[in-house]
Structures are given as C-alpha cells and as structure tokens.
Design a protein around this motif. Sequence first.
Motif, PDB file in Angstrom:
ATOM      1  N   ASP A   1      29.135  38.961  29.130  1.00  0.00           N
ATOM      2  CA  ASP A   1      28.794  39.996  28.165  1.00  0.00           C
ATOM      3  C   ASP A   1      27.656  40.870  28.667  1.00  0.00           C
ATOM      4  O   ASP A   1      27.619  42.066  28.402  1.00  0.00           O
TER       5      ASP A   1
ATOM      6  N   PHE B   1      24.353  35.564  23.940  1.00  0.00           N
ATOM      7  CA  PHE B   1      25.642  36.033  24.400  1.00  0.00           C
ATOM      8  C   PHE B   1      25.825  35.565  25.844  1.00  0.00           C
ATOM      9  O   PHE B   1      24.856  35.390  26.576  1.00  0.00           O
ATOM     10  N   ASN B   2      27.082  35.373  26.248  1.00  0.00           N
ATOM     11  CA  ASN B   2      27.295  34.809  27.585  1.00  0.00           C
ATOM     12  C   ASN B   2      27.026  35.831  28.690  1.00  0.00           C
ATOM     13  O   ASN B   2      26.905  37.024  28.440  1.00  0.00           O
TER      14      ASN B   2
ATOM     15  N   HIS C   1      30.319  35.037  18.277  1.00  0.00           N
ATOM     16  CA  HIS C   1      31.097  36.186  18.729  1.00  0.00           C
ATOM     17  C   HIS C   1      30.467  36.773  19.990  1.00  0.00           C
ATOM     18  O   HIS C   1      29.283  36.584  20.251  1.00  0.00           O
ATOM     19  N   SER C   2      31.268  37.503  20.746  1.00  0.00           N
ATOM     20  CA  SER C   2      30.765  38.172  21.938  1.00  0.00           C
ATOM     21  C   SER C   2      30.017  39.435  21.543  1.00  0.00           C
ATOM     22  O   SER C   2      30.185  39.964  20.433  1.00  0.00           O
ATOM     23  N   SER C   3      29.232  39.946  22.460  1.00  0.00           N
ATOM     24  CA  SER C   3      28.506  41.187  22.177  1.00  0.00           C
ATOM     25  C   SER C   3      29.479  42.354  22.011  1.00  0.00           C
ATOM     26  O   SER C   3      29.246  43.259  21.215  1.00  0.00           O
ATOM     27  N   ASP C   4      30.587  42.334  22.755  1.00  0.00           N
ATOM     28  CA  ASP C   4      31.581  43.397  22.609  1.00  0.00           C
ATOM     29  C   ASP C   4      32.161  43.407  21.200  1.00  0.00           C
ATOM     30  O   ASP C   4      32.395  44.474  20.621  1.00  0.00           O
ATOM     31  N   TYR C   5      32.403  42.227  20.665  1.00  0.00           N
ATOM     32  CA  TYR C   5      32.934  42.141  19.306  1.00  0.00           C
ATOM     33  C   TYR C   5      31.920  42.692  18.303  1.00  0.00           C
ATOM     34  O   TYR C   5      32.261  43.474  17.412  1.00  0.00           O
TER      35      TYR C   5
ATOM     36  N   TRP D   1      27.756  38.194  14.002  1.00  0.00           N
ATOM     37  CA  TRP D   1      27.447  37.835  15.392  1.00  0.00           C
ATOM     38  C   TRP D   1      27.521  36.347  15.695  1.00  0.00           C
ATOM     39  O   TRP D   1      27.493  35.954  16.871  1.00  0.00           O
TER      40      TRP D   1
END
Length: 234
Positions: free
Chosen positions: A165, A161-162, A126-130, A123
Amino acid sequence: MNKDPRVITLLNFNSEIQPQELFPVTQEGAAAVIEENPFAFTLAAVLDRGTKSEIIWTIPYHLQKKIGKLSHYFFTDKSLMELESLFRSLPGKPRYITDAPRTVKELSQIIINEFQGDAEKIWTNHSSDYVKSVFSRIYGVGPGIASMIVLLLEKCFKIHFNDLDHRNMDVKPDVHIIRVFQRLGFIDFPDPEEALKAARKLCPDYPGSLDASTWIIGKRWCTQFSPKCYACIM
C-alpha cells in the motif's frame, strides 16, 4: 539506491513529528475531540479545502459545543439549508461554506448505510486504496484529501497499512508542500501534479513519508512571505 541527503533529512524529521503537530487547533480541547471521536476526525478531514488547518481541525469542537453530541445521525436528519446555517454560525468556518453541508451529509450517509454507523469501520482491516476510494466518493473530496486521510490514520492513529500500500500512498500536494518542494529544487514550478511526481521519484517505496515533515516545514519556517531560512532544518 542512495537517497538525496535532503530526502534523508526530511524522513528523519518526519519520525520526530508528534501527532499534535498535525492537528493544530485554535481552542484548548479541540484536538482531543479529533483524537477521541473517529467521526470528528473524518468530518474535519473531508472539509480540508483551502482553509487554514487550525480552523478546520477546530470545527468539530465548535459543532459539538453547538449541538451537543457530535453524531453522523444529526447530519443525515438535517436539510442542506439547515446545515449551511449551522456552519455559518460557527466562529471558524470552512472556506466553501455552501459545499460543506453536502460533503458532511454524504460522509454521514456512507458511515450509516455502509459501515453500521461506525466511522472506524471505514479503515479497519482495509487497504489504504480501499479507504481512499470510500472518501473519494464524497462530494468535494479529491485525491489529495483522500491521501492525507490515510497518512494521518497511519501516523497519528497507528493504523497499519501493508508495505505494498505504501507505494500508492502519496503526499497531499497543498500550498505548503508545493512551496517547499520548489524551494528545495525538487520541482521547477508550483504545480500539484509535479509535486506528486517528485515525491514518487524521491521515495518510490513510500511517497507519503515526505508529507508531514514537508508540511510542518512550510508552516513553521518556509512560509510564503519572510521565510525563516536561518532556523529551518533544511
């Protein structure tokens, strides 16, 4: 757009919840194992299927007592049969005892092969989707668990996370959240997909912001039998 007063209450309550409340355990010191060891956190999280949360979050503690240092290398070196025997020997066991070895073994292999043996790298930056995509590749880990993991990372481990996201960060529609949503009138019948749709409609910018407060309400007051409506904040 004005929010439903019930949603505002849930969001306000969410801001008051402490991380310890989301990691209920049966043994003193078990929560510290989760908080201090990223691998312990991931191990418990991927096993969170149909078992009381108190048991799930205590499993890393029991494993550490059994094997010493809790390391992903231990799980990659053991056979599935050996791991099943280990899980069966624990005081608190995952519900799907024959699936747990494969789940933890696949988690451990991903951490070693793709993240240099460091669970935090799943994490970090990284994005939450990743993050959800990584965990979703593990046997037995569905969208609900993957969503739960990123929500806990943000709330309890301060992983940021941004905002974009947030729109894709859902609630984990377990029995507690579904029950509370139905009793609040957010959904008409108990269905995980309906709960997901309701959360997205009620909080389109961040559906997952309803997760922790609703889950705590379901555990603490809005129980399946003899709910404590007189004490509930709702």
